[in-house]
Design an enzyme around this catalytic site. Structure first.
Site, PDB file in Angstrom:
ATOM      1  N   MET A   1      39.547  -0.283  73.730  1.00  0.00           N
ATOM      2  CA  MET A   1      39.225  -0.919  74.523  1.00  0.00           C
ATOM      3  C   MET A   1      38.489  -0.356  75.797  1.00  0.00           C
ATOM      4  O   MET A   1      39.348   0.993  75.732  1.00  0.00           O
ATOM      5  CB  MET A   1      40.309  -1.999  74.858  1.00  0.00           C
ATOM      6  N   CYS A   2      37.887  -0.859  76.918  1.00  0.00           N
ATOM      7  CA  CYS A   2      37.514  -0.183  77.872  1.00  0.00           C
ATOM      8  C   CYS A   2      38.417  -0.754  79.100  1.00  0.00           C
ATOM      9  O   CYS A   2      39.449  -1.671  79.213  1.00  0.00           O
ATOM     10  CB  CYS A   2      35.430  -1.335  78.574  1.00  0.00           C
ATOM     11  N   ARG A   3      38.173  -0.010  80.262  1.00  0.00           N
ATOM     12  CA  ARG A   3      38.848  -0.802  81.499  1.00  0.00           C
ATOM     13  C   ARG A   3      38.141  -1.020  82.782  1.00  0.00           C
ATOM     14  O   ARG A   3      37.446   0.236  82.308  1.00  0.00           O
ATOM     15  CB  ARG A   3      40.262   0.593  81.894  1.00  0.00           C
ATOM     16  N   VAL A  86      34.998   2.016  83.080  1.00  0.00           N
ATOM     17  CA  VAL A  86      35.287   3.341  81.605  1.00  0.00           C
ATOM     18  C   VAL A  86      34.780   2.815  80.501  1.00  0.00           C
ATOM     19  O   VAL A  86      35.458   1.455  80.057  1.00  0.00           O
ATOM     20  CB  VAL A  86      36.085   3.530  81.612  1.00  0.00           C
ATOM     21  N   ASN A 112      35.324  -6.536  78.463  1.00  0.00           N
ATOM     22  CA  ASN A 112      36.101  -5.471  77.477  1.00  0.00           C
ATOM     23  C   ASN A 112      36.314  -6.759  76.300  1.00  0.00           C
ATOM     24  O   ASN A 112      36.841  -7.812  77.159  1.00  0.00           O
ATOM     25  CB  ASN A 112      37.221  -4.885  78.745  1.00  0.00           C
TER      26      ASN A 112
END
Length: 277
Positions: A1-3, A86, A112
């Protein structure tokens, strides 16, 4: 998963979110603490608003921690509204046009989450786009396509309503094609005036979202996970909620798709095998 992290308020340098805090976005790119994967090294991006209505943007496929240009830009650019992301890829290759934020006109968007069985839903989702929005699709991610569908469904008129209609459309499409309607969606978007964030999932397991005041004049920060260890400063936004940060402060509302009127898809009755061809 993204941040990701987003801010609206008095102008701040991007480094206040991206590089300076103890648990900055760059720190989260290789050491996230509230995600399934600690490493988010499949590229990064920032979008910021200044004197022009459309946002500036910088993206690259390098891990955020290894790009010296990102640190330099974050130290020099000062903005009252910006989004930073990110990426940990769950679909779509590691290429620049798959890196968030995505932009169209004055809008910016980052996400996300995931759509289950996206490869079987992609073609009917794309079929809903007008020619100009279809031509604007340069990447291969579900995130970019969700953003373009929201624009198609009236993001300019009603941002939260357009997102709700987009997610409802995906859920009904998956059900119509005999799949499992599973959507996990925590996103931030902006038109250069207001900052919006939504936390939503069909299974009530949406990626995390936190909020905290920032700056001296009523600014607010929205993040995937806190930027420091001060737990008292951060409020977790519950699943099934939307946040609007605007001139009058912060507004938190319930968010869902159950009441959204159904929209037909021209390919919804096409057999799954043909959609996969």
């Amino acid at each position: 998963m993204c941040r990701w992290a987003a801010y609206r308020g008095e102008p701040l340098y991007l480094e206040e979110l991206v590089t300076s805090p103890a648990h900055s976005l760059i720190e989260q790119s290789h050491c996230a603490t509230r995600a399934k994967t600690a490493t988010n090294g499949d590229g990064f991006g920032i979008a910021w608003y200044g004197d022009r209505p459309e946002p500036g943007r910088y993206r690259d496929i390098l891990p955020a921690w290894s790009d010296c240009n990102l640190r330099s830009i974050a130290r020099q650019i000062r903005s009252p509204l910006f989004l930073a992301h990110v990426r940990a890829a769950t679909g779509g290759g590691t290429r620049r046009d798959n890196c968030h934020p995505f932009v169209f006109g004055r809008w910016s968007f980052m996400h996300n989450g995931q759509i289950s069985d996206f490869e079987h839903l992609r073609r009917p989702m794309e079929s809903m786009l007008d020619n100009d929005l279809y031509a604007a699709r340069t990447g291969t991610t579900d995130s970019e396509l969700l953003f373009l569908l929201a624009l198609q469904f009236g993001l300019d008129r009603d941002p939260l309503g357009a997102i709700a209609e987009t997610l409802a459309f995906v859920e009904r499409l998956a059900d119509r094609l005999g799949g499992q309607p599973l959507v996990r969606f925590t996103a931030a978007l902006s038109d250069g005036r207001n900052l919006y964030a939504i936390r939503y999932a069909t299974d009530w397991k949406a990626p995390t979202l936190y909020a905290a005041p920032m700056g001296q004049s009523g600014g607010y920060c929205l993040v995937s996970e806190p930027l420091n260890d001060d737990d008292n400063a951060w409020v977790e936004i519950p699943d099934g909620a939307a946040v609007i940060v605007g001139e009058n402060g912060v507004d938190v509302r319930l968010f869902g798709t159950a009441e959204v009127e159904a929209r037909e898809c021209p390919l919804a009755d096409t057999p799954r095998a043909e959609l996969s061809a």
